[in-house]
Design an enzyme around this catalytic site. Sequence first.
Site: not given
Ligand code: ADP
Length: 538
Positions: A185, A330, A438, A443
């Site tokens: 990640t 993940e 917040k 929120w």
């Molecule tokens: P990183 O390694 O940057 O965490 P990931 O691809 O695993 O990369 O990122 C996952 C995160 O990306 C999610 O937990 C969410 O916050 C964001 N994300 C993914 N798809 C969407 C979506 N369609 N809308 C909003 N947020 C998204």
Amino acid sequence: MLGLMQDYPLLVQTILDHAALNHGEREMVTRSIEGPIRRYTYHDLRIRALRVAKALQKEGIGLGDRIATMAWNTDRHVEVWYGIMGLGAISHTVNPRLFVEQLIYIINHAEDKMLFVDLTFVPIVEAIAKQLPSIKKYIILTDDQHMPETSLPNAHAYETWLAASDADFEWLSFDENTAAGLCYTSGTTGNPKGVLYSHRSNVLHSLMCNQPDVLGVDSRDNVLPIVPMFHANAWAITFSIPAAGASMIMPGAGMDGKSIYELLESEKVSASAAVPTVWLGLMQYLADNDLKLPYLKRVLIGGAACPRMMIETLENDYGMEVIHGWGMTEMSPVGTTGKLKNATEHLQGDERINLKLKQGRTPYLVEMKIVDDQGNDLPRDGVTSGHLLVRGPAVSSGYFKIDGDILNKDGWFDTGDIANIDSLGYMQITDRDKDVIKSGGEWISSIEIENTAIGCAGVAEAAVIGIAHPKWTERPLLIIVRKPDADVSAEQILAYLDGKIATWWMPDAVEFIDEIPHTATGKIQKMILREQFGGYQF
Ligand code: ADP
């Protein structure tokens, strides 16, 4: 009593065997890094992947060894990926957009033994090679003719290396829980963490992704995965396309609107997947050149929230079906997709777009729920938002070489996202938990404000952060990057937002900057923005 069925391990190489035997004539088409379009069939792909496995075995590579790739989506990358996995070794897809320190960290942490690298990324690797003691051999993904002068030690041209092995090789067989892939990640805080996929999780996840309510491709489709293989398995597409017998069209390094358009047209691509930024580039190119895309039927958009105007334009002006998806590394990575269902397909106009803006429903094999700060379950009422937890056979249970439990006592993984879920199962992300604003005990969804602001003429990119406020705890500050040559003002943007978001969500101020910082996977680095605007006063 146990059932009397075969113990048939779910191994990813069986996907390639299936594709070669039953869809051997279907094509693998690549915009090569060297330039020309290259094409061959699934039959050829399997043979070349077997040769990779045999060549790796000659190098002494075997079960559990990590092999790194730093490469675009190409035929050669797919060959190497299956070749590694079919040997029981682990394919570590390295994201070349990571910062240099992160690249050094993850390759050393993974203890990769070899690195397959595209011509484009050779300079990046040359600059850090001295700090990569575990890499014993570099394979440059090209032929002798295009082999560059390089300072990389023990570097070989892929085609020459491959030519020394034939395809007289049988995949190894092993437990389906054997590790197959490693993907770190991007780590907005701390070091990147390694997500370790298994053969079983990959196979189940790719079957899951081929359900009609996810991407659901079949043997008549031509699919262009634009999302890179180094970005969480190209969202499983490199497994699910051959499993379905659809042709695979690979963009190589051509990620701009023009290159993508040309491939979509010439290869009659029917389905594709990418993050919103890529679609923005394509939409601009289509608009500038007054072009349509008659063959492209469905597009999967995810990785970041899909803006409203993107869904509207692609669906209304270009006749595509937008499938908004959400997931994370993940989760292999697909978690939800927002296709209409029986109870929602009658929706029209704004109501339809509003639903499509949600991140969507879980397919079979993903479970999700929302909980409050104390871990109590929250209702699926479409309003209450809480911490989004998930579980399933393709969700991580831990990180590579990091001790400690990442699941709660019932086996749920906290995604770090804040969301609500409605009674029909549609989930909507409102924030990352660390970015939540917040205000007065409630929120505010920074994501929703950002997505709305993007629709205002002259706005290229928007980010919302919370700024400390004496009365309300925090209030939103809207940070804008203008489009080149645009002179949109704060007043115009606020007037645009008026009526589109709740009144108490209205940003207290708008600031303009030249560039918004992003992570290697294209996410806004709010932490850096918060530092940049530390001490800001309204
Ligand atoms: P990183 O390694 O940057 O965490 P990931 O691809 O695993 O990369 O990122 C996952 C995160 O990306 C999610 O937990 C969410 O916050 C964001 N994300 C993914 N798809 C969407 C979506 N369609 N809308 C909003 N947020 C998204």
